[in-house]
Design a protein around this motif. Sequence first.
Motif, PDB file in Angstrom:
ATOM      1  N   LEU A  93       8.794 -15.045  84.045  1.00 30.11           N
ATOM      2  CA  LEU A  93       8.717 -15.407  85.466  1.00 30.11           C
ATOM      3  C   LEU A  93       7.578 -14.686  86.182  1.00 30.11           C
ATOM      4  CD1 LEU A  93      12.446 -15.584  86.660  1.00 30.11           C
ATOM      5  CD2 LEU A  93      10.930 -17.431  85.947  1.00 30.11           C
ATOM      6  N   ARG A  95       4.690 -13.694  84.892  1.00 30.50           N
ATOM      7  CA  ARG A  95       3.360 -13.831  84.295  1.00 30.50           C
ATOM      8  C   ARG A  95       2.464 -14.690  85.182  1.00 30.50           C
ATOM      9  NH1 ARG A  95       0.554 -17.414  81.626  1.00 30.50           N
ATOM     10  NH2 ARG A  95      -1.294 -16.558  80.606  1.00 30.50           N
ATOM     11  N   HIS A  96       1.293 -14.120  85.550  1.00 38.66           N
ATOM     12  CA  HIS A  96       0.340 -14.901  86.350  1.00 38.66           C
ATOM     13  C   HIS A  96      -0.380 -15.897  85.447  1.00 38.66           C
ATOM     14  CE1 HIS A  96      -2.976 -16.070  88.928  1.00 38.66           C
ATOM     15  NE2 HIS A  96      -2.276 -15.585  89.942  1.00 38.66           N
ATOM     16  N   PRO A  97      -0.573 -17.143  85.915  1.00 41.54           N
ATOM     17  CA  PRO A  97      -1.195 -18.161  85.058  1.00 41.54           C
ATOM     18  C   PRO A  97      -2.614 -17.810  84.621  1.00 41.54           C
ATOM     19  CG  PRO A  97      -0.991 -18.942  87.335  1.00 41.54           C
ATOM     20  CD  PRO A  97      -0.180 -17.700  87.234  1.00 41.54           C
ATOM     21  N   ARG A 320      -8.860 -31.556  83.147  1.00 42.24           N
ATOM     22  CA  ARG A 320      -7.688 -30.854  83.635  1.00 42.24           C
ATOM     23  C   ARG A 320      -6.837 -31.790  84.481  1.00 42.24           C
ATOM     24  NH1 ARG A 320      -5.977 -25.898  84.782  1.00 42.24           N
ATOM     25  NH2 ARG A 320      -7.620 -24.760  83.712  1.00 42.24           N
ATOM     26  N   ALA A 323      -3.121 -27.661  88.223  1.00 47.09           N
ATOM     27  CA  ALA A 323      -3.793 -26.456  88.681  1.00 47.09           C
ATOM     28  C   ALA A 323      -3.820 -25.410  87.574  1.00 47.09           C
ATOM     29  CB  ALA A 323      -3.101 -25.901  89.921  1.00 47.09           C
ATOM     30  N   PHE A 324      -2.754 -25.323  86.799  1.00 44.18           N
ATOM     31  CA  PHE A 324      -2.700 -24.295  85.761  1.00 44.18           C
ATOM     32  C   PHE A 324      -2.302 -24.911  84.419  1.00 44.18           C
ATOM     33  CE2 PHE A 324      -2.051 -22.055  89.844  1.00 44.18           C
ATOM     34  CZ  PHE A 324      -3.229 -21.338  89.833  1.00 44.18           C
TER      35      PHE A 324
ATOM     36  N   ILE B  69      -4.051 -10.590  90.988  1.00 46.75           N
ATOM     37  CA  ILE B  69      -4.661 -11.928  90.916  1.00 46.75           C
ATOM     38  C   ILE B  69      -3.899 -12.837  91.883  1.00 46.75           C
ATOM     39  CG2 ILE B  69      -5.393 -13.823  89.428  1.00 46.75           C
ATOM     40  CD1 ILE B  69      -4.936 -12.102  87.003  1.00 46.75           C
ATOM     41  N   GLY B  70      -4.658 -13.682  92.573  1.00 43.99           N
ATOM     42  CA  GLY B  70      -4.031 -14.708  93.425  1.00 43.99           C
ATOM     43  C   GLY B  70      -4.525 -16.056  92.931  1.00 43.99           C
ATOM     44  N   ALA B  71      -5.575 -16.564  93.610  1.00 41.27           N
ATOM     45  CA  ALA B  71      -6.220 -17.801  93.154  1.00 41.27           C
ATOM     46  C   ALA B  71      -5.236 -18.946  92.997  1.00 41.27           C
ATOM     47  CB  ALA B  71      -6.981 -17.553  91.848  1.00 41.27           C
ATOM     48  N   GLY B  72      -4.371 -19.105  93.977  1.00 39.46           N
ATOM     49  CA  GLY B  72      -3.474 -20.263  93.978  1.00 39.46           C
ATOM     50  C   GLY B  72      -2.086 -19.975  93.469  1.00 39.46           C
ATOM     51  N   CYS B  73      -1.823 -18.742  93.027  1.00 32.30           N
ATOM     52  CA  CYS B  73      -0.491 -18.381  92.539  1.00 32.30           C
ATOM     53  C   CYS B  73      -0.237 -16.930  92.919  1.00 32.30           C
ATOM     54  CB  CYS B  73      -0.425 -18.585  91.021  1.00 32.30           C
ATOM     55  SG  CYS B  73       1.236 -18.369  90.354  1.00 32.30           S
ATOM     56  N   TYR B  74       0.807 -16.690  93.697  1.00 39.13           N
ATOM     57  CA  TYR B  74       0.940 -15.406  94.383  1.00 39.13           C
ATOM     58  C   TYR B  74       2.289 -14.750  94.139  1.00 39.13           C
ATOM     59  CZ  TYR B  74      -3.038 -17.585  96.636  1.00 39.13           C
ATOM     60  OH  TYR B  74      -4.237 -18.212  96.853  1.00 39.13           O
ATOM     61  N   HIS B 166     -10.292 -24.691  95.647  1.00 46.94           N
ATOM     62  CA  HIS B 166      -9.845 -24.203  94.338  1.00 46.94           C
ATOM     63  C   HIS B 166     -10.454 -25.058  93.217  1.00 46.94           C
ATOM     64  CE1 HIS B 166      -7.498 -22.668  91.091  1.00 46.94           C
ATOM     65  NE2 HIS B 166      -6.731 -21.942  91.889  1.00 46.94           N
ATOM     66  N   HIS B 168      -9.817 -25.490  90.145  1.00 45.93           N
ATOM     67  CA  HIS B 168      -8.866 -26.232  89.300  1.00 45.93           C
ATOM     68  C   HIS B 168      -8.304 -27.438  90.037  1.00 45.93           C
ATOM     69  CE1 HIS B 168      -7.865 -22.575  86.480  1.00 45.93           C
ATOM     70  NE2 HIS B 168      -9.137 -22.894  86.485  1.00 45.93           N
ATOM     71  N   TYR B 169      -8.097 -27.315  91.331  1.00 45.81           N
ATOM     72  CA  TYR B 169      -7.623 -28.476  92.103  1.00 45.81           C
ATOM     73  C   TYR B 169      -8.685 -29.573  92.069  1.00 45.81           C
ATOM     74  CZ  TYR B 169      -4.058 -25.538  94.501  1.00 45.81           C
ATOM     75  OH  TYR B 169      -3.020 -24.712  94.816  1.00 45.81           O
ATOM     76  N   MET B 274       5.840 -16.913  89.906  1.00 48.57           N
ATOM     77  CA  MET B 274       4.526 -17.273  89.349  1.00 48.57           C
ATOM     78  C   MET B 274       4.693 -18.047  88.045  1.00 48.57           C
ATOM     79  SD  MET B 274       2.048 -14.059  90.187  1.00 48.57           S
ATOM     80  CE  MET B 274       2.980 -12.806  89.304  1.00 48.57           C
ATOM     81  N   GLY B 277       2.350 -20.383  86.358  1.00 45.87           N
ATOM     82  CA  GLY B 277       1.770 -21.451  87.164  1.00 45.87           C
ATOM     83  C   GLY B 277       2.620 -22.701  87.283  1.00 45.87           C
ATOM     84  N   LEU B 414      -9.414 -12.001  89.627  1.00 42.07           N
ATOM     85  CA  LEU B 414      -9.983 -13.073  88.799  1.00 42.07           C
ATOM     86  C   LEU B 414     -11.504 -12.959  88.770  1.00 42.07           C
ATOM     87  CD1 LEU B 414      -9.339 -15.756  87.278  1.00 42.07           C
ATOM     88  CD2 LEU B 414      -9.825 -16.919  89.439  1.00 42.07           C
TER      89      LEU B 414
END
Lengths: 486, 453
Positions: A93, A95-97, A320, A323-324, B69-74, B166, B168-169, B274, B277, B414
């Motif tokens: 849970l 783990r950052h992507p 892709r 997003a992840f 790290i953030g970048a869309g996931c916090y 972003h 990836h978006y 998180m 992702g 990142l």
Amino acid sequence: MTAGKTIYDIGRTGRSAASQHTPSGDVAALPSACLRSTPPQLPEVSELQAVRHYTGLSAKNFAIDRQFYPLGSCTMKYNPRGAHRAASQPGFLNRHPLAPATVSQGFLACLHDLQEVLKAVTGMAAVSLTPMAGAQGEFTGVAMIRAYHDARGDRDRREIVVPSAAHGTNPATATMCGYTAREVAVGADGDVDMEELKAAIGKHTAGIMLTNPSTCGVFERRILEISDLVHDAGGLLYYDGANLNAILGKVRPADMGFDVLHTNLHKTFATPHGGGGPGAGPVAVNERLLPFLPTPWVERAENGGYRWVDETARPQSIGRLSAFMGNAGILLRALAYARMLGREGMTRVGEYATLNANYLMARLRDAGFQLAYPDRRASHEFIITLRQEAKQWGVTAMDFAKRLLDYGFHAPTTYFPLLVAECLLIEPTETETKEELDAFADAMQRIREEAERDPELVKTAPHSLPIERLDDVKAARELDLGGPPG
Amino acid sequence: MPFIPHTPADVRSMLERIGAASIDELFDEIDPALMGADFGAIDSGVDEMTMLAELAASARQDETGPCFIGAGCYDHHIPAAVWDIASRGEFLTAYTPYQAEASQGTLQLIYEYQSMMIALTGMEVANASVYDGGGALAESVLMAVRANRRAKGVDLHHVAIAGACHPHYVDAAASIVRNQGIAVDRLDFGRDGQACLDALDAAGAPAAVVVQQPNFFGLIEPVDDIVRIAHERGALVIAVVNPLALALLKPPGEWGDRGADIVCGDGQPLGIPMASGGPSFGFICTRRSHVRQLPGRIVGRTTDRAGRPGFTLTLQAREQHIRRGKATSNICTNQGLLVTAATIHLALMGADGLRRAAAGSHAKTGRLVRELTAIEGVSQRFAAPFFHECVIDLGQPADPVAATLADAGLLAGLPLERYYPELANCLLVCATEKRTEAEIARFGTALAGALGR
């Protein structure tokens, strides 16, 4: 008592769940022009009020954990709690992507293991786990078919063929990929009409999308013939894995001639449906389509470690899609389920899903219901048609569905596939007991008796739920889609 | 037999009723040539205890120290009650609420969710979710092209991304809309890291202009100007937003001359772990006039036969199960359970709790930036105000530094070279309200050490 009230209705100005108030901070560094002038109108409730309200709402749902849920083509089987627990561990849970691969080897190994399981059950050469649902898997597959033709400079192929019984996502996917969906009829025996198919396939055919067993609940017997026909015309075959549960561990889509497929992990691999997701729709391809697989996916390096494969390594990839890494948590649940099943368990899934469907079909046939395809074996699901009941007593398939709710069963899928009038598509799954199937068959028989004796009772059902039948016309005409009060 | 309840006696009597001698006989319509594949590559099954131990070992392997790290996931705090309730079997193991009478819990919850998203974004309608932030942008682009198809002089084959959105978006959106003949043009950002208004001026007349607020670098964009310029050219404006930031920032419905037209983003900051992702969820809000172009489920309030209020899926003629090839999207199952969690999260946090989490994260990131830029040779790359992320220039390639710190158990942000080669020395860092003073100090010390200072 909060019946019928929304979370906004039960709030009071100035109330809050104050233990969720973490230390604030100075925002003077932000220009005032970019700040909001009034706070957003969110509910103002205590923590207990919120807990009680949402617990109360949960009790208004039918769910697999409470009821038999024979929703055709949805594979509503038991969702093992162990799989949920496995994916809910802190290491997963938290783990950052975008954590570097060096500190992600545990997660990457899990994804790789799942890729290998899916390769083995489908017979395909490679798997990408990123699609987040069946429909995204379909998009991915057809986008790869298009990339394949485009890469060969074969740009005149404009059509994707789908049987008329196909799920609506099939033609919608063709459109999203810039193709036209061409529908072909299904014959009286439930198989695709071969003459019509032959007429439809040609040099404009990019591919065909098939579910097998089909949404008619029967196995498409001439699949090898269809495969040759489409391949000879230069098209490719897409396998919609919605019904893979019926043949899991028995037949591999690759052996039927398919070039690409998706699997619905929230069906076949028992991950929870969540009230409308999350699911996962991994795609698998043969060698021909491998260069086009969406990124990222996981490969094992020579040193035994795992690494991501991205567009730099696969320049022809369709790219892709999320997003992840798609719905990673669902992938972990599916892996946990696959570990508990093992190869023997998977074979039994297909066998007992088929046994349960054929048994329930026999019970309903013996109770006087008309089967849509009486001369066929059921796959993991089957169709009955209530055409006679509707004509004789004015009681429709929808009325039966609503009355079943009173008997404590979720309704089967109604009016799908569209080609069978007044139909119910019934999928019991392998995790139901014989007693449960018997109780369902008994309830259907009783409803049939009610329909004859007192049709109004059935036509106005349900009678025992928090609400009665809703006015859908009013919902669409006088749109009330929410919004903060006042 | 895991999860299969049949006794041998059950099987016998069931086969008898069917009129078959064996289970194998039930597969007799399948060409024997298709049967008998070898599934030997799959291991034998194990019991739950063994499976849990195996996966626990994998999970433990990836546990690290604090995440910057953030970048869309916090990494935000999630109230304990959120997942206690969202994981109830009644929410977890239900499906799409097609049978409204048996799904009032999920349906009412989605209606409440739509209300809360409308409040946060300042828009008029919300859908019940799409897959994630990338998918939300893709669907928003398709929606904007449909909604703008009658505008004069607008190029329906192009949409423009103003500034740093972003990556990836943007990649996901480009992959998804490409097959419908729509190109996603990435406009340059300015030296200050914000969208370049001159580049937007020179971009012609795209069907839509996309702007992310705060942008990928965490910076506040001049959204009022961007919306005005876009609207003058006939483009619709797609706002990509962090829903948590909207507790603090001006809602997109109030941007520029008449607000953004479509608002989308990823709901992860609203109570979603998180978890590599996903699953998370995407959201899309818009004006009432565009509601028939919205993809995905929408819930409406109506009444039942007895006149009692109730909730149901509505406007289904937009959707694939009715409209097939002419639907607004092929989307079907998506992220229901995550919306359940987010709704409970928003109810528990309220406007005050959400604002504190946002302001607390903003302040912690400010504190982190002071800590890091106190190191010789380390600087803030862009001077514009930021929300809770910031680009830090290390004065030397950032990739190896981040790898060193990761090995030491600290996720230092990142490295941006992969996305922007000119930012090879830069790290995108984020400190949420959860990061402690001690963790921030540890980051400073570790970075100074890694840089040899």
